[in-house]
Motif scaffolding. Structure first.
Motif, PDB file in Angstrom:
ATOM      1  N   ASN A 102       5.349 -28.926  -3.551  1.00 60.26           N
ATOM      2  CA  ASN A 102       4.311 -28.066  -2.980  1.00 60.26           C
ATOM      3  C   ASN A 102       4.764 -27.509  -1.636  1.00 60.26           C
ATOM      4  OD1 ASN A 102       4.077 -30.291  -1.306  1.00 60.26           O
ATOM      5  ND2 ASN A 102       2.257 -31.048  -2.296  1.00 60.26           N
ATOM      6  N   LYS A 103       3.900 -26.673  -1.042  1.00 59.52           N
ATOM      7  CA  LYS A 103       4.212 -26.109   0.265  1.00 59.52           C
ATOM      8  C   LYS A 103       2.951 -26.068   1.110  1.00 59.52           C
ATOM      9  CE  LYS A 103       3.590 -21.273  -1.071  1.00 59.52           C
ATOM     10  NZ  LYS A 103       4.194 -19.955  -1.127  1.00 59.52           N
ATOM     11  N   GLN A 104       3.129 -25.985   2.397  1.00 61.86           N
ATOM     12  CA  GLN A 104       1.988 -25.883   3.294  1.00 61.86           C
ATOM     13  C   GLN A 104       1.575 -24.421   3.405  1.00 61.86           C
ATOM     14  OE1 GLN A 104       2.503 -27.689   7.115  1.00 61.86           O
ATOM     15  NE2 GLN A 104       0.375 -27.419   7.670  1.00 61.86           N
ATOM     16  N   LEU A 105       0.299 -24.161   3.163  1.00 63.57           N
ATOM     17  CA  LEU A 105      -0.239 -22.807   3.224  1.00 63.57           C
ATOM     18  C   LEU A 105      -0.562 -22.431   4.671  1.00 63.57           C
ATOM     19  CD1 LEU A 105      -2.614 -23.163   0.154  1.00 63.57           C
ATOM     20  CD2 LEU A 105      -0.367 -22.097   0.220  1.00 63.57           C
ATOM     21  N   PRO A 106      -0.716 -21.148   4.970  1.00 59.65           N
ATOM     22  CA  PRO A 106      -1.043 -20.724   6.336  1.00 59.65           C
ATOM     23  C   PRO A 106      -2.315 -21.364   6.898  1.00 59.65           C
ATOM     24  CG  PRO A 106      -0.415 -18.831   5.019  1.00 59.65           C
ATOM     25  CD  PRO A 106      -0.495 -20.003   4.093  1.00 59.65           C
ATOM     26  N   THR A 107      -3.218 -21.753   6.010  1.00 56.93           N
ATOM     27  CA  THR A 107      -4.462 -22.389   6.451  1.00 56.93           C
ATOM     28  C   THR A 107      -4.255 -23.855   6.826  1.00 56.93           C
ATOM     29  OG1 THR A 107      -5.016 -23.025   4.189  1.00 56.93           O
ATOM     30  CG2 THR A 107      -5.855 -20.893   4.975  1.00 56.93           C
TER      31      THR A 107
END
Length: 174
Positions: A102-107
Motif C-alpha cells: 500500500n501507499k500513504q495518501l495525501p490525506t
C-alpha cells in the motif's frame, strides 16, 4: 485440499529453485495455521519460527496471512516485500527486490494493497503500490513502478509504468 496438497502446491513451480521451494513451503505451513481457527494457537510458535527464519535470515517479507494462489514462483528470493493485504492470483512469478504493498495518501490515510491477477510476471526491482488491480497475463518489466491499474494481457514498463504493448490472446484449441 488436504494439508499435504496445500503446503506443496508451489513445489512444481519452483523445481529449479531450492530456496523458492523452502520459502514457499514454510509460508504455506504458516498460512495453513493462520487460516484455520483450530490451528491458530497451536501454530503460534511455528509462526514465530517462520518470521525469524524467512524474514530475518532469508530477507523476504511474506506475511503468513497474505492471500496467494497456487503455483507462485520465486526467483532468487532476496529483498522481496509483500504487504499482508496483497492478493496474488495463480501461477505468478516474483523476482528479487520486488515490493508490493500500500501507499500513504495525501490525506495521511493508508491505501488498500494491490490485487494481482493470474499468470503475472513481475521483473526484478519492481514496485507495485496502491489500490490497483493488475489483470491476468501481465508482464511487468524490471525496475517498473506501477501505481495505476493495468488491463489483462499487457506488457508494462517504466517509472511510472505505462503499457508498452498488448499481447495477442492465446487461441484455445478444442
Amino acid at each position: 485440499m488436504n494439508f499435504i496438497e496445500f503446503i506443496f502446491q508451489d513445489w512444481a513451480a519452483n523445481s529449479t529453485s531450492a530456496k523458492g521451494r523452502v520459502i514457499l513451503l514454510l509460508f504455506r505451513i504458516a498460512n495453513f495455521c493462520t487460516t484455520r481457527k483450530i490451528y491458530y494457537y497451536l501454530g503460534y510458535p511455528y509462526r514465530i519460527f517462520y518470521k525469524i527464519l524467512v524474514e530475518w535470515f532469508f530477507c523476504i517479507e511474506i506475511p503468513w496471512n497474505t492471500k496467494i494462489g497456487r503455483g507462485l514462483r520465486i526467483y532468487h528470493g532476496q529483498g522481496l516485500v509483500l504487504n499482508s493485504q496483497v492478493v496474488i492470483g495463480n501461477y505468478c512469478t516474483l523476482r528479487h527486490c520486488t515490493t508490493i504493498g500500500n501507499k500513504q495518501l495525501p490525506t495521511g490515510a493508508i491505501s488498500v494493497s494491490p490485487v494481482i491477477g493470474n499468470y503475472v510476471e513481475v521483473g526484478c526491482n519492481a514496485c507495485i503500490i496502491g489500490e490497483i488491480t493488475i489483470g491476468d497475463h501481465v508482464t511487468i518489466g524490471c525496475g517498473s513502478v506501477v501505481t495505476k491499474s493495468m488491463p489483462a494481457n499487457a506488457v508494462v514498463a517504466g517509472n511510472p509504468a505505462v503499457q508498452i504493448k498488448t499481447r495477442l490472446q492465446a487461441v484455445e484449441v478444442a
